[in-house]
Design a protein around this motif. Structure first.
Motif, short mmCIF file in Angstrom:
data_model
loop_
_atom_site.label_atom_id
_atom_site.label_comp_id
_atom_site.label_asym_id
_atom_site.label_seq_id
_atom_site.Cartn_x
_atom_site.Cartn_y
_atom_site.Cartn_z
N ASP A 1 0.79 -1.24 0.00
CA ASP A 1 0.00 0.00 0.00
C ASP A 1 0.82 1.29 0.00
OD1 ASP A 1 -2.56 0.84 -0.34
OD2 ASP A 1 -3.02 1.04 1.77
N TYR A 2 2.13 1.19 -0.28
CA TYR A 2 2.96 2.38 -0.47
C TYR A 2 3.80 2.20 -1.73
CZ TYR A 2 2.18 3.50 4.49
OH TYR A 2 1.62 3.80 5.71
N HIS A 3 4.13 3.31 -2.40
CA HIS A 3 5.19 3.26 -3.40
C HIS A 3 6.53 3.37 -2.66
CE1 HIS A 3 2.43 3.44 -6.68
NE2 HIS A 3 1.96 4.62 -6.34
N ASP B 1 5.69 6.66 -0.24
CA ASP B 1 4.79 7.60 -0.87
C ASP B 1 3.45 6.87 -1.02
OD1 ASP B 1 3.34 8.59 -3.16
OD2 ASP B 1 5.13 9.59 -3.91
N ASP B 2 2.37 7.46 -0.51
CA ASP B 2 1.08 6.76 -0.69
C ASP B 2 0.18 7.48 -1.70
OD1 ASP B 2 0.18 8.87 0.86
OD2 ASP B 2 -0.89 7.63 2.32
N ARG C 1 0.04 -0.40 -6.04
CA ARG C 1 0.82 0.34 -5.03
C ARG C 1 1.30 -0.70 -4.03
NH1 ARG C 1 -2.70 4.71 -3.08
NH2 ARG C 1 -3.50 3.12 -1.73
#
Lengths: 269, 192
Positions: free
Chosen positions: B86-88, B100-101, B109
């Protein structure tokens, strides 16, 4: 692709001519956002982007909005909310008054989640939720309590996983693809612009939530903001960060104790 | 062999994968020689729950230290890093991670493109990117970025992938140096 020295020039323009300080934002993400915006708005070169940013006051608003990330959801990381519900809020129950600060609240999904938790733990009547963001437009959205209907199914699942016992839809009324949350939830919310980069502490809180905001800052700015939070927390108050954010690089670490496996710390020193 | 030199100058190895890639990692990780002379970063599409099932599963398969990335973690050789759900996952110039969300890229992602592009920017010719099985077009733009920065690109042989679409897309859309099955990847990474 924009180059590092060009980013420095652009950030300097933003600061000197418009007062927005992005110089301590995490650079890799910022660079991606600027490149994305250059592609979206079809700037053929850096020079043209720079000219527009320098000369077009209406474009600045869009530029700043697109540079900052406003992704948020209700009851994101349900186990985090379960810990708030079961382990954190009960320790605040004896207080005559509970002050909570949502720093960088964006469009307010987490503030509404918290209001629901407080209602269900019978603490809402003596609580006040301060919700701040640097962007006045997202605060205006949050204040209305109107959200898109589409993600409500996901939010409802999150809510139940967080230990919610009610029908989630009892908190809102749906109409034309949108939902409006109950007016009584908004009554205890105070919305205000606040810039974590430049503004100071404005109150003392029992719980500060700042989730997935610090990831956009570099370590130096993270440390500044964490100290601002420290100054704004009473003794034995709580600080809650995002799932992958940590105090392990901060001078605060020795005076804060992580509770459970969630990213919630209690101020002990 | 030329490929020995390739891995010699490698400071970072990135492996991206989607459907069918976890099985490859379960086979690949136990075969890696220690100490690993570079940092290994895994970007795997998965359900966006923040549980630790995948990191625990992968850690069981190797003696190399393996961790899910926290924001601002330093990037060290001899360590395996898993991109959190759930994050880059991005790489900073000072060789630390940042998260980075922002919006999903390629419906994903973490997005493999985002991490590969960001790493290419920092590591240039000392980056090797491997793309595994998947049903998505993610990874192709990232491999292009790696190649443009002078790095090395590798894809899983599509006929050996559980879902050949992703490596096949990369072969058609990016300059690929090596097309390898899992056994060959082991040799490639171990510099044998």
């Amino acid at each position: 692709m924009i180059e590092e020295p060009e980013i420095d020039i652009l950030l300097n323009d933003l600061l000197e001519e418009h007062g927005y300080d992005f110089t301590h934002y995490a650079r890799a993400s910022l660079k991606r956002r600027i490149n994305r915006l250059m592609a979206l708005d079809k700037f053929p070169s850096f020079a043209e982007l720079r000219y527009r940013v320098k000369s077009d006051a209406t474009y600045i608003k869009r530029f700043v909005e697109e540079l900052t990330v406003n992704v948020t959801e209700m009851f994101r990381d349900p186990l985090f909310y379960k810990t708030l519900r079961e382990d954190v809020l009960p320790t605040l129950a004896a207080k005559p008054f509970i002050r909570i600060w949502h720093a960088g609240c964006s469009t307010g999904e987490e503030v509404f989640s918290m209001a629901i938790l407080l209602q269900e733990t019978n603490l809402f009547h003596k609580s006040i939720l301060y919700a701040t963001d640097l962007n006045p437009d997202v605060l205006e959205k949050a204040r209305k309590g109107i959200f898109s209907l589409a993600p409500m199914k996901q939010y409802s699942e999150n809510y139940m996983l967080s230990g919610g016992k009610n029908d989630f839809s009892s908190y809102y009324t749906a109409q034309y693809g949108h939902v409006k949350f109950k007016e009584e939830l908004v009554k205890k919310m105070v919305f205000s612009t606040h810039n974590l980069v430049s503004d100071r502490s404005f109150n003392e809180f029992d719980l500060i939530l700042c989730r997935n905001v610090l990831i956009y800052f570099d370590k130096a700015l993270q440390e500044r903001v964490l100290n601002l939070f420290d100054d704004s927390l009473g003794s034995l108050a709580y600080l809650a960060l995002g799932a992958k954010e940590t105090l392990k690089f901060s001078s605060l670490q020795s005076r804060f104790k992580q509770i459970s496996r969630e990213k919630i710390w209690r101020k002990i020193g | 062999m030329a490929k020995n030199r390739v891995i010699d100058s490698c400071q970072m190895l990135m492996i991206g994968g989607s459907t069918g890639s976890i099985e490859v990692l379960l086979q690949l990780l136990p075969a890696l020689k220690t100490p690993l002379p570079f940092a290994l970063v895994l970007v795997i599409h998965r359900k966006n729950t923040a549980d630790s099932t995948l990191v625990n599963l992968l850690a069981l398969k190797t003696d190399i230290p393996l961790q899910e990335v926290d924001d601002k973690d330093a990037i060290l050789p001899g360590t395996i890093y898993l991109a959190p759900a759930d994050y880059h996952l991005l790489i900073e110039q000072d060789k630390t991670f940042s998260l980075d969300d922002s919006e999903k890229i390629n419906y994903s992602r973490p997005s493999i493109d985002v991490t590969f592009e960001s790493a290419a920017d920092v590591y240039g010719p000392s980056l090797v990117g491997i793309l595994l099985s998947g049903a998505n077009t993610d990874g192709t733009a990232g491999l292009n970025a790696i190649k443009n920065a002078g790095g090395v690109t590798v894809v899983q042989k599509p006929e050996t992938a559980q879902v050949p679409f992703m490596p096949q897309q990369a072969i058609e859309g990016a300059p690929i140096d090596w097309v390898l099955d899992v056994k060959e990847m082991e040799g490639f990474i171990n510099d044998e």
